[in-house]
Design a protein around this motif. Structure first.
Motif, PDB file in Angstrom:
ATOM      1  N   VAL A 169       0.828  -1.214   0.000  1.00 15.59           N
ATOM      2  CA  VAL A 169       0.000   0.000   0.000  1.00 15.59           C
ATOM      3  C   VAL A 169       0.862   1.263   0.000  1.00 15.59           C
ATOM      4  O   VAL A 169       0.496   2.268  -0.618  1.00 15.59           O
ATOM      5  N   TRP A 170       2.019   1.233   0.681  1.00 11.61           N
ATOM      6  CA  TRP A 170       2.879   2.427   0.711  1.00 11.61           C
ATOM      7  C   TRP A 170       3.167   2.930  -0.701  1.00 11.61           C
ATOM      8  O   TRP A 170       2.951   4.105  -1.017  1.00 11.61           O
ATOM      9  N   ASP A 171       3.693   2.040  -1.549  1.00  8.44           N
ATOM     10  CA  ASP A 171       4.064   2.455  -2.904  1.00  8.44           C
ATOM     11  C   ASP A 171       2.840   2.776  -3.745  1.00  8.44           C
ATOM     12  O   ASP A 171       2.874   3.682  -4.583  1.00  8.44           O
ATOM     13  N   ALA A 172       1.754   2.047  -3.536  1.00  4.38           N
ATOM     14  CA  ALA A 172       0.543   2.310  -4.309  1.00  4.38           C
ATOM     15  C   ALA A 172       0.008   3.710  -4.048  1.00  4.38           C
ATOM     16  O   ALA A 172      -0.386   4.428  -4.984  1.00  4.38           O
ATOM     17  N   LEU A 173       0.010   4.145  -2.789  1.00  2.00           N
ATOM     18  CA  LEU A 173      -0.500   5.479  -2.463  1.00  2.00           C
ATOM     19  C   LEU A 173       0.350   6.585  -3.076  1.00  2.00           C
ATOM     20  O   LEU A 173      -0.148   7.671  -3.374  1.00  2.00           O
ATOM     21  N   LYS A 174       1.623   6.300  -3.298  1.00  2.00           N
ATOM     22  CA  LYS A 174       2.489   7.290  -3.942  1.00  2.00           C
ATOM     23  C   LYS A 174       2.072   7.528  -5.387  1.00  2.00           C
ATOM     24  O   LYS A 174       2.337   8.603  -5.943  1.00  2.00           O
ATOM     25  N   ALA A 175       1.408   6.553  -5.980  1.00  6.46           N
ATOM     26  CA  ALA A 175       0.899   6.708  -7.347  1.00  6.46           C
ATOM     27  C   ALA A 175      -0.534   7.215  -7.368  1.00  6.46           C
ATOM     28  O   ALA A 175      -0.877   8.125  -8.115  1.00  6.46           O
ATOM     29  N   THR A 176      -1.393   6.649  -6.519  1.00  2.00           N
ATOM     30  CA  THR A 176      -2.806   7.023  -6.551  1.00  2.00           C
ATOM     31  C   THR A 176      -3.052   8.448  -6.091  1.00  2.00           C
ATOM     32  O   THR A 176      -3.963   9.119  -6.569  1.00  2.00           O
ATOM     33  N   ASP A 177      -2.239   8.940  -5.150  1.00  2.00           N
ATOM     34  CA  ASP A 177      -2.479  10.253  -4.550  1.00  2.00           C
ATOM     35  C   ASP A 177      -1.411  11.267  -4.924  1.00  2.00           C
ATOM     36  O   ASP A 177      -1.196  12.264  -4.223  1.00  2.00           O
ATOM     37  N   GLN A 178      -0.775  11.054  -6.041  1.00  2.00           N
ATOM     38  CA  GLN A 178       0.268  11.966  -6.522  1.00  2.00           C
ATOM     39  C   GLN A 178      -0.285  13.370  -6.737  1.00  2.00           C
ATOM     40  O   GLN A 178      -1.371  13.552  -7.276  1.00  2.00           O
TER      41      GLN A 178
END
Length: 362
Positions: A169-178
């Motif tokens: 989830v850490w890395d995913a949020l860096k993309a989804t909430d950019q």
């Protein structure tokens, strides 16, 4: 243009103006070196430079090749007409989910037919509904259903998903909430702060993973499933996350520390206006996605606060109001798309069709 800017109610309108650039943030409009085809800004004059007198227009995927400024830079300075609901875009007066574009005086190009409104001002028509990009594919079996039948069918559709671990989830949020204006940053949900993607962790002023549907409401913790579902996980300041805790959502309270525009009291949390609808639609998603299968509790929305460890989240009446007052904006729609295309392969149906909230919950 002033009338359109002043009537951000979600009502449909056809607006005429000159293309003056591409908005990339609340007060930033580019006039050259356009990064993509996702948006344009309109004004009453071709030389307008005051963003306060501009309307920001989202360009949905079906119109980008013909009306996006990266592909069509010659549109700059041209007078055009756009049809769609008047609602905020980049936290700025805007027009989102357009149904038609045309050069001034020409017949609009639209998949749903031109509206009866004119450039003289918006008309009062229903917000939401209408054919969507995924209606003939992803949502095909749900179209035409209402009430419990619609909820059941949406559950059947969205329960098919790829699941992430909590670490992923850490890395995913860096993309989804950019942050669209600062690609090395993410936007924090309640505080609205733009912060370095690498500033995540557990220390003061770091950002961490906020469960919008509090993980104690149903006792699912951080288990793969509801505990790692990106559709309700957002970056937030460590302290703000702790202040929200597992409180239900409601109006009022005292100003929340480090989260301008948010309020809290002993049993509830009110997010800032710009994300009230986002929060509501995340809660509605969770109540449809998790119906007692997958080994997890059946999550439901009620009209209470102090739900504790029960699998309930409130208040329904307030969440319905927030869904209506803050329609999906470009950030929320992009986020839904990134989750669908890159991570989970499922969508939040209430971002694609916010009117389904009323159909299911009255």
């Amino acid at each position: 243009m002033a009338q359109a800017i002043g009537q951000q109610t979600g009502a449909a309108a056809t607006v005429r103006g000159y293309v003056v650039g591409q908005p990339t943030a609340t007060s930033t409009v580019l006039r050259a070196n356009f990064p993509n085809d996702y948006a344009l800004a309109l004004a009453d004059t071709a030389g307008q430079s005051n963003t306060g007198q501009m309307l920001y227009v989202q360009i949905s995927s079906g119109y980008r090749s013909a009306w996006g400024l990266k592909t069509n830079p010659g549109l700059l300075g041209r007078q055009i007409e756009v049809t769609g609901p008047l609602s905020a875009y980049f936290a700025h007066p805007g027009l989102t989910s357009p149904t038609g574009f045309a050069f001034a005086g020409a017949q609009p190009t639209t998949s749903t037919g031109p509206t009866t409104s004119t450039s003289a001002g918006p008309t009062s028509t229903s917000n939401g509904g209408g054919p969507g990009e995924y209606d003939s594919t992803y949502y095909k079996s749900a179209i035409g259903r209402t009430g419990p039948a619609l909820k059941a069918e949406l559950h059947s559709i969205i329960k098919s998903q790829t699941k992430l671990s909590y670490d992923q989830v850490w890395d995913a949020l860096k993309a989804t909430d950019q942050d669209p204006a600062k690609p090395d940053n993410v936007i924090l949900l309640y505080s609205g702060r733009s912060q370095s993607k690498n500033g995540n962790g557990g220390n003061p002023n770091d950002w961490n993973r906020e469960h919008v549907w509090a993980k104690s409401h149903g006792d699912f913790g951080t288990a793969t499933g509801p505990g790692t579902d990106l559709h309700h996980l957002r970056p937030e300041d460590v302290s703000v996350n702790a202040d929200r805790g597992n409180k239900d959502f409601d109006q009022g309270g005292s100003p929340a520390n480090e989260a301008p525009g948010s309020y809290t009291d002993s049993d509830s949390w009110e997010p800032r206006n710009e994300v009230k609808g986002d929060v509501a639609r995340m809660i509605f998603y969770m109540a449809v996605r998790y119906e007692g299968g997958d080994g997890f509790a059946n999550l439901e929305i009620n009209d209470n606060v102090n739900n504790g460890s029960n699998p309930y989240q409130g208040r329904l009446s307030v969440l319905r109001q927030w869904n209506a007052q803050d329609p999906p904006d470009a950030f929320e729609k992009r986020r839904n798309q990134v989750i669908y295309e890159t991570y989970q392969r499922n969508r939040n149906p209430f971002i694609d069709h916010p009117e389904w909230v009323s159909s299911i919950w009255g």
